[in-house]
Design an enzyme around this catalytic site. Sequence first.
Site, PDB file in Angstrom:
ATOM      1  N   HIS A 240       0.834  -1.192   0.000  1.00  0.00           N
ATOM      2  CA  HIS A 240       0.000   0.000   0.000  1.00  0.00           C
ATOM      3  C   HIS A 240       0.875   1.251   0.000  1.00  0.00           C
ATOM      4  CE1 HIS A 240      -3.809  -2.181   1.700  1.00  0.00           C
ATOM      5  NE2 HIS A 240      -3.392  -2.661   0.546  1.00  0.00           N
TER       6      HIS A 240
ATOM      7  N   GLU B  16       1.393   3.819   2.004  1.00  0.00           N
ATOM      8  CA  GLU B  16       2.181   4.199   3.177  1.00  0.00           C
ATOM      9  C   GLU B  16       3.465   3.381   3.283  1.00  0.00           C
ATOM     10  OE1 GLU B  16      -2.230   4.679   4.360  1.00  0.00           O
ATOM     11  OE2 GLU B  16      -0.994   3.518   2.963  1.00  0.00           O
TER      12      GLU B  16
ATOM     13  N   CYS C 226      -5.288   2.050   6.310  1.00  0.00           N
ATOM     14  CA  CYS C 226      -6.075   0.869   6.646  1.00  0.00           C
ATOM     15  C   CYS C 226      -5.557   0.213   7.919  1.00  0.00           C
ATOM     16  CB  CYS C 226      -6.054  -0.132   5.490  1.00  0.00           C
ATOM     17  SG  CYS C 226      -4.440  -0.911   5.227  1.00  0.00           S
TER      18      CYS C 226
ATOM     19  N   ALA D 191     -17.738  12.518 -28.979  1.00  0.00           N
ATOM     20  CA  ALA D 191     -17.150  13.593 -29.773  1.00  0.00           C
ATOM     21  C   ALA D 191     -18.282  14.281 -30.518  1.00  0.00           C
ATOM     22  CB  ALA D 191     -16.121  13.041 -30.753  1.00  0.00           C
TER      23      ALA D 191
ATOM     24  N   SER E  82     -20.308   9.177 -38.397  1.00  0.00           N
ATOM     25  CA  SER E  82     -19.640   9.844 -37.282  1.00  0.00           C
ATOM     26  C   SER E  82     -18.124   9.683 -37.320  1.00  0.00           C
ATOM     27  CB  SER E  82     -20.162   9.273 -35.956  1.00  0.00           C
ATOM     28  OG  SER E  82     -19.875   7.883 -35.854  1.00  0.00           O
TER      29      SER E  82
ATOM     30  N   THR F 165     -24.755   0.677 -32.067  1.00  0.00           N
ATOM     31  CA  THR F 165     -23.352   1.037 -32.309  1.00  0.00           C
ATOM     32  C   THR F 165     -22.549  -0.195 -32.698  1.00  0.00           C
ATOM     33  OG1 THR F 165     -23.472   2.886 -30.747  1.00  0.00           O
ATOM     34  CG2 THR F 165     -21.288   2.032 -31.262  1.00  0.00           C
TER      35      THR F 165
ATOM     36  N   ARG G 138      -6.073   0.608 -27.703  1.00  0.00           N
ATOM     37  CA  ARG G 138      -4.926   0.499 -28.601  1.00  0.00           C
ATOM     38  C   ARG G 138      -3.983   1.672 -28.336  1.00  0.00           C
ATOM     39  NH1 ARG G 138      -9.504  -0.682 -31.238  1.00  0.00           N
ATOM     40  NH2 ARG G 138      -9.671   1.214 -32.511  1.00  0.00           N
TER      41      ARG G 138
ATOM     42  N   SER H 181     -30.816   7.356 -22.203  1.00  0.00           N
ATOM     43  CA  SER H 181     -31.379   6.515 -21.145  1.00  0.00           C
ATOM     44  C   SER H 181     -30.505   6.542 -19.898  1.00  0.00           C
ATOM     45  CB  SER H 181     -31.525   5.071 -21.640  1.00  0.00           C
ATOM     46  OG  SER H 181     -32.487   4.984 -22.667  1.00  0.00           O
TER      47      SER H 181
END
Length: 397
Positions: free
Chosen positions: A58, A60, A86, A164, A178, A206, A217, A319
């Site tokens: 972690h 620390e 923690c 975009a 697009s 899509t 990529r 939505s």
Amino acid sequence: MALSPAELERAKRFLDLAARVAWRAGGHAEPNPLVGCVIAKDDTVLGIGHHKQFGNLHAEREALANAKMRGNDVAGATAYVTLEPCCHHGKQPPCTEALIEAGIKRVVFARHDPAEESSGGCAILERAGIEAVHCDASETAVHLSDPFFKRIRTGMPWVIAKWAQTVDGRVATRTGQSQWISSDRSRRRVHRLRERMDAIITGLGTASYDDPMLTARVGRKPRREPRRVVIDTDLDLPSDSKLALTAREVPVTACCANELKSGEFLRPRREALEAMGVEIMGVRSDSRRLDLDVMLQQLVTEYDVTNALIECGPGLLGSFFEHDLVDEAVVYIAPLLLGDEMAKAAASGRTVPTLSGGRNFKLMHVKRVGDDVELIYRRPVEHAPVVTNNNISDKPE
């Protein structure tokens, strides 16, 4: 104990630094939170560390090791940490023990740990004679762990919407074209964002019309390959789509109505996709629409998703906004104007007769990317922001 003005200024500076360092692990540390730590005496930095990889040391303990490597004595120093240390044994021992053993005098942390099993570290520090101070002076440090907080508190991932658009707010022509509105440089930044995600969500439209890969990529092995998730109520994902054809290389999940997950109806279609490596996830539906809240929760429970990126058409994006599920928006504005009222807007399908019915967002960042403009928005206050590579540098300043 309250910090003096000088101490507060110093705390903000070191917590900002801790957050910038912590961001280096984005895409590596999740589902753990991104955490950074700076150990200092007055204005002198003794050690810097961050949680680099899930399961590794972690922040620390990394900072303490860094100070030791530099030959610095941390006894009597202050540790500035983006998250409360923690106090439980998990993949690593408690950070509180390390701080106590090292002789740290004070711990300044930006946010309390929301997880039941790991919270309470400040109380243990105080019982050991170490002053523990909660300080929210650094907005960057406070909001660094927002995805972790949201998942712990709601069981849902942090959701980022990306699109975009033209100057007049259109994401595609009236015929649906697009590719490409944004520049190559902007798209490269999107790939960098993708490699920090656990999942990329799109819709059937899509997936079918644009036939995207939705992979990260970046010119090298990505930090992680995000799971491609298709919202496909009736399991209509084409078997010759790039997503289906590459499902064994990079995971793909098709989210369909519950009754199609195991029922006989459309069984051949389901089995054909599964034979290609596509995983099928049944989701509760109503009136032929999947319950997006439930779907997001299932992505957490079934695939350990912390961050999800939405790349989809106007209807599905509308939505997500309608159900108030978007925490952050990354928008690229290109120097192009269509002026066609039939061209497609970023989101659609909502009925909003008054301005008060809109979704309010706060502008967090503006960056010029070649001739494009990159804008980062987040929901205000109660919908705390995630820190992305757009908000802070990968390297400390």
